[in-house]
Design a protein around this motif. Structure first.
Motif, mmCIF file in Angstrom:
data_model
loop_
_atom_site.group_PDB
_atom_site.id
_atom_site.type_symbol
_atom_site.label_atom_id
_atom_site.label_comp_id
_atom_site.label_asym_id
_atom_site.label_seq_id
_atom_site.Cartn_x
_atom_site.Cartn_y
_atom_site.Cartn_z
ATOM 1 N N GLY A 130 42.484 -6.265 61.316
ATOM 2 C CA GLY A 130 41.663 -6.550 60.325
ATOM 3 C C GLY A 130 41.614 -6.077 58.963
ATOM 4 O O GLY A 130 41.357 -6.815 57.948
ATOM 5 N N ALA A 131 41.991 -4.711 58.788
ATOM 6 C CA ALA A 131 42.308 -4.126 57.708
ATOM 7 C C ALA A 131 43.687 -4.674 56.877
ATOM 8 O O ALA A 131 43.615 -4.716 55.927
ATOM 9 N N VAL A 132 44.608 -5.015 57.567
ATOM 10 C CA VAL A 132 45.645 -5.765 57.126
ATOM 11 C C VAL A 132 45.272 -6.977 56.389
ATOM 12 O O VAL A 132 45.757 -7.325 55.388
ATOM 13 N N ILE A 133 44.601 -7.587 57.295
ATOM 14 C CA ILE A 133 44.278 -9.060 56.728
ATOM 15 C C ILE A 133 43.204 -8.924 55.486
ATOM 16 O O ILE A 133 43.562 -9.685 54.574
ATOM 17 N N TYR A 134 42.506 -7.985 55.392
ATOM 18 C CA TYR A 134 41.584 -7.912 54.139
ATOM 19 C C TYR A 134 42.746 -7.453 53.011
ATOM 20 O O TYR A 134 42.256 -7.797 51.976
ATOM 21 N N GLY A 135 43.578 -6.423 53.249
ATOM 22 C CA GLY A 135 44.437 -6.061 52.163
ATOM 23 C C GLY A 135 45.265 -7.261 51.620
ATOM 24 O O GLY A 135 45.661 -7.242 50.494
ATOM 25 N N LEU A 136 45.503 -8.196 52.596
ATOM 26 C CA LEU A 136 46.417 -9.229 51.947
ATOM 27 C C LEU A 136 45.516 -10.425 51.422
ATOM 28 O O LEU A 136 46.042 -10.947 50.195
ATOM 29 N N VAL A 137 44.489 -10.917 51.813
ATOM 30 C CA VAL A 137 43.799 -11.954 51.296
ATOM 31 C C VAL A 137 42.236 -11.577 50.892
ATOM 32 O O VAL A 137 41.479 -12.338 50.250
ATOM 33 N N GLY A 138 41.634 -10.309 51.177
ATOM 34 C CA GLY A 138 40.394 -10.274 50.881
ATOM 35 C C GLY A 138 40.154 -9.384 49.353
ATOM 36 O O GLY A 138 39.006 -9.522 49.321
ATOM 37 N N ILE A 139 41.238 -8.879 48.927
ATOM 38 C CA ILE A 139 41.075 -8.252 47.728
ATOM 39 C C ILE A 139 41.301 -9.549 46.706
ATOM 40 O O ILE A 139 42.372 -9.889 46.193
ATOM 41 N N THR B 41 41.628 4.152 62.755
ATOM 42 C CA THR B 41 40.229 4.660 62.104
ATOM 43 C C THR B 41 40.488 5.040 60.693
ATOM 44 O O THR B 41 39.617 4.603 59.549
ATOM 45 N N LEU B 42 41.675 5.452 60.173
ATOM 46 C CA LEU B 42 42.166 5.810 58.760
ATOM 47 C C LEU B 42 42.009 4.470 58.008
ATOM 48 O O LEU B 42 41.503 4.385 56.912
ATOM 49 N N LEU B 43 42.889 3.407 58.483
ATOM 50 C CA LEU B 43 43.051 2.095 57.796
ATOM 51 C C LEU B 43 41.494 1.366 57.699
ATOM 52 O O LEU B 43 41.195 0.952 56.704
ATOM 53 N N GLY B 44 40.969 1.394 58.846
ATOM 54 C CA GLY B 44 39.530 0.707 58.908
ATOM 55 C C GLY B 44 38.463 1.412 57.772
ATOM 56 O O GLY B 44 37.869 0.897 57.310
ATOM 57 N N THR B 45 38.431 2.929 57.873
ATOM 58 C CA THR B 45 37.743 3.488 56.866
ATOM 59 C C THR B 45 38.004 3.263 55.677
ATOM 60 O O THR B 45 37.129 2.921 54.557
ATOM 61 N N VAL B 46 39.438 3.234 55.156
ATOM 62 C CA VAL B 46 39.799 2.812 53.755
ATOM 63 C C VAL B 46 39.365 1.636 53.330
ATOM 64 O O VAL B 46 38.688 1.297 52.231
ATOM 65 N N ALA B 47 39.635 0.582 54.308
ATOM 66 C CA ALA B 47 39.164 -0.889 53.937
ATOM 67 C C ALA B 47 37.953 -0.821 53.819
ATOM 68 O O ALA B 47 37.276 -1.617 52.884
ATOM 69 N N ALA B 48 36.922 -0.375 54.758
ATOM 70 C CA ALA B 48 35.409 -0.658 54.893
ATOM 71 C C ALA B 48 34.853 -0.034 53.469
ATOM 72 O O ALA B 48 33.978 -0.660 52.905
ATOM 73 N N VAL B 49 35.608 1.366 52.976
ATOM 74 C CA VAL B 49 34.732 1.826 51.833
ATOM 75 C C VAL B 49 35.243 0.762 50.565
ATOM 76 O O VAL B 49 34.248 0.688 49.661
ATOM 77 N N HIS B 50 36.606 0.400 50.485
ATOM 78 C CA HIS B 50 36.674 -0.616 49.594
ATOM 79 C C HIS B 50 35.857 -1.815 49.509
ATOM 80 O O HIS B 50 35.642 -2.234 48.444
ATOM 81 N N VAL B 51 35.542 -2.195 50.593
ATOM 82 C CA VAL B 51 34.815 -3.434 50.767
ATOM 83 C C VAL B 51 33.391 -3.013 50.175
ATOM 84 O O VAL B 51 32.731 -3.791 49.028
ATOM 85 N N ALA B 52 32.931 -2.071 50.510
ATOM 86 C CA ALA B 52 31.461 -1.575 50.046
ATOM 87 C C ALA B 52 31.543 -1.270 48.641
ATOM 88 O O ALA B 52 30.530 -1.609 48.070
ATOM 89 N N MET B 53 32.338 -0.687 48.021
ATOM 90 C CA MET B 53 32.604 -0.505 46.462
ATOM 91 C C MET B 53 32.907 -1.578 45.744
ATOM 92 O O MET B 53 32.682 -1.725 44.521
ATOM 93 N N THR B 54 33.454 -2.542 46.207
ATOM 94 C CA THR B 54 33.955 -3.629 45.373
ATOM 95 C C THR B 54 33.361 -5.113 45.535
ATOM 96 O O THR B 54 33.274 -5.895 44.563
ATOM 97 N N GLY C 146 58.305 -17.075 48.947
ATOM 98 C CA GLY C 146 56.822 -16.791 49.238
ATOM 99 C C GLY C 146 55.657 -16.258 48.299
ATOM 100 O O GLY C 146 56.200 -16.095 47.074
ATOM 101 N N LEU C 147 54.611 -16.214 48.707
ATOM 102 C CA LEU C 147 53.508 -16.088 47.608
ATOM 103 C C LEU C 147 53.561 -14.458 47.305
ATOM 104 O O LEU C 147 54.117 -13.501 48.473
ATOM 105 N N ARG C 148 52.875 -13.879 46.345
ATOM 106 C CA ARG C 148 52.545 -12.639 45.951
ATOM 107 C C ARG C 148 51.447 -12.307 46.830
ATOM 108 O O ARG C 148 50.297 -12.444 46.512
ATOM 109 N N MET C 149 51.730 -11.534 47.803
ATOM 110 C CA MET C 149 50.625 -11.318 48.817
ATOM 111 C C MET C 149 49.596 -10.724 48.498
ATOM 112 O O MET C 149 48.352 -11.055 49.220
#
Length: 482
Positions: free
Chosen positions: A52-61, A18-31, A214-217
């Motif tokens: 899903g939150a981890v994937i967003y943190g790696l490639v969604g930002i 819940t915490l990871l999903g909320t933080v990630a979803a808020v970041h999506v909405a705001m950015t 490796g890449l700068r994740m």
């Protein structure tokens, strides 16, 4: 503690999810600026808890944070503007020569691109890999001060080794040499050309990652797609051509590169130098990196501007310039691109131009080096054709050129493909050129590819098996990441 985890692990997992999903979803909405992108990411986050939150943190930002670096860059850019002041365009020059519509486009470029439109430049087209690599190698052989190179792909094959040997020889005779290759592009050949250059005494770096470790994740999905070579601060090469043997020989893939002299070389150097500094921390200064402007050569084009774009403060600059060009077109828009997968906003701008009487022609290869991309492109063709645009599949060898011309007077050339990756995720470099002769050359270059090409029709698209059309639409769904 172990007993506690064994007893309450479902509850702990639920809280973490819940915490990871909320933080990630808020970041999506705001950015996120695109509502479809935002909805898609929120869906991934909700439907794939934690993962899903981890994937967003790696490639969604998809924004590179370079605040301190940008502040230093702005200081250097102010000095660059002073150096280019003698070549700046006087108010009214574009309108007097090209009319009020292109004057409006000039104003847009001033605001969006943030770089000066300058006079006294010369652009020499290089239409094959053999011609482009020979010209680049000759320039490297004649270098006396500094060589700065940035590219997406630099293969360790016959073409890459030949270029690398010239760079190594230049470094051995005392020329300052820096080579920046994208971390993803460096993996196109194994072992990487970077180790070969480094062992030869050339200072090299991989953009946005390390080839081995490796890449700068946080920014693994962001790449430099730029192709820039600047020699002695006086001569530059840019365009769509990577360094690889596939562009050499009589049956090679085609591309279009340019040999550039004049004040726009200073902007091309500044773009590549900023990327080198961002990756390595080294500021290129001193005599080896002085700009040695040469303007007023025979055959100069009136007005040229460097357009740098990328997922930093230059986000969507190339798309904004092109949308502006479509809005002022009166007669024709001709596009040649190996990967044509823009978003609906871009396609709507083309459709609007076509419906007010502008001839819109799009040329893509009949044989693409990326079959998945070719299928995904085809999924968009029906919607494009319905809006009075024309599409042609060019025969012959695969053509990697990125060329666009409006009304036979304004041209746009460089490294940008017309897909979501180039328009949003990649670091790109292009030139906008106001010149009848140069734009006429680009039109002829596009016309050569259209000659003998197969025109795509709605009837032919609809006559194909349903399974093929469904596959293309499925591939189209992943087009932003192709």
């Amino acid at each position: 503690m172990i007993d506690l985890l064994q007893t309450y692990w479902p509850h702990i997992l639920a809280v973490v999810s819940t915490l990871l999903g909320t933080v990630a979803a808020v970041h999506v909405a705001m950015t996120k600026r695109d509502v479809r992108s935002a909805i898609a990411w929120v869906g991934v986050i909700i439907l794939s808890p934690i993962v899903g939150a981890v994937i967003y943190g790696l490639v969604g930002i998809n924004r590179v944070r370079r605040a301190n670096f940008m502040a230093r860059r702005n200081l250097r850019r102010s000095r660059l503007r002073q150096a280019l002041a003698p070549y700046a365009i006087e108010p009214g020059e574009v309108e007097a020569r090209f009319g009020p519509r292109l004057e409006q486009l000039r104003r847009l470029g001033d605001k969006v691109a943030g770089r000066a439109l300058t006079s006294g430049n010369r652009l020499e087209p290089l239409l094959t890999g053999d011609a482009a690599y020979a010209a680049m190698q000759q320039a490297i052989d004649q270098a006396e001060h500094g060589i700065l190179m940035e590219t997406y792909i630099f293969d360790r094959d016959s073409a890459g080794i030949a270029m690398a040997d010239r760079l190594i020889a230049a470094a051995a005779r005392g020329v300052e040499v820096r080579v920046l290759v994208d971390a993803v592009g460096a993996r196109y050949s194994t072992p990487s050309i970077l180790s070969y250059l480094k062992e030869g005494g050339v200072r090299v770096a991989a953009f946005n990652g390390r080839v081995i470790t490796g890449l700068r994740m946080p920014y693994a999905n962001l790449r430099t797609h730029r192709k820039i070579l600047v020699v002695d601060g006086a001569l530059a090469f840019m365009g769509g051509m990577n360094v690889r043997e596939g562009f050499c020989g009589p049956d090679a893939s085609r591309d279009t590169h340019f040999r550039v002299t004049g004040p726009v070389v200073a902007d091309l150097f500044a773009v590549a130098a900023e990327d080198w500094t961002f990756e390595t921390g080294e500021v290129l200064k001193g005599d080896a990196w002085q700009i040695r402007l040469s303007a007023g050569e025979a055959g100069t084009v009136p007005f040229v501007r460097a357009v740098a774009s990328g997922p930093d403060i230059n986000l969507e600059v190339n798309q904004r310039v092109l949308m502006g060009a479509f809005s002022v077109a009166e007669r024709s828009i001709r596009i040649m691109s190996p990967y044509f997968l823009p978003d609906n906003v871009f396609l709507s701008a083309l459709a609007t131009a076509a419906r007010r009487g502008v001839q819109v022609e799009i040329i893509v290869p009949s044989r693409n080096n990326l079959a998945i991309v070719s299928r995904a492109m085809t999924a968009q063709f029906e919607a494009i054709l319905k809006n009075d645009c024309r599409i042609f599949r060019a025969n012959g060898p695969f053509d990697h050129s990125k060329l666009l011309v409006v009304d036979g007077r304004w041209a746009y050339v460089g490294s940008s493909n017309l897909d979501s990756r180039s328009l949003r995720l990649n670091f790109e470099i292009d030139l906008e050129v106001y010149d009848d002769d140069f734009a006429g050359f680009i039109e002829r270059r596009i016309a050569q590819s259209r000659h003998g090409a197969e025109e795509v029709t709605l009837d032919a698209l609809r006559a194909r098996p349903f399974a093929i059309r469904l596959l293309e639409r499925v591939l189209w769904l992943g087009s932003p990441y192709l």
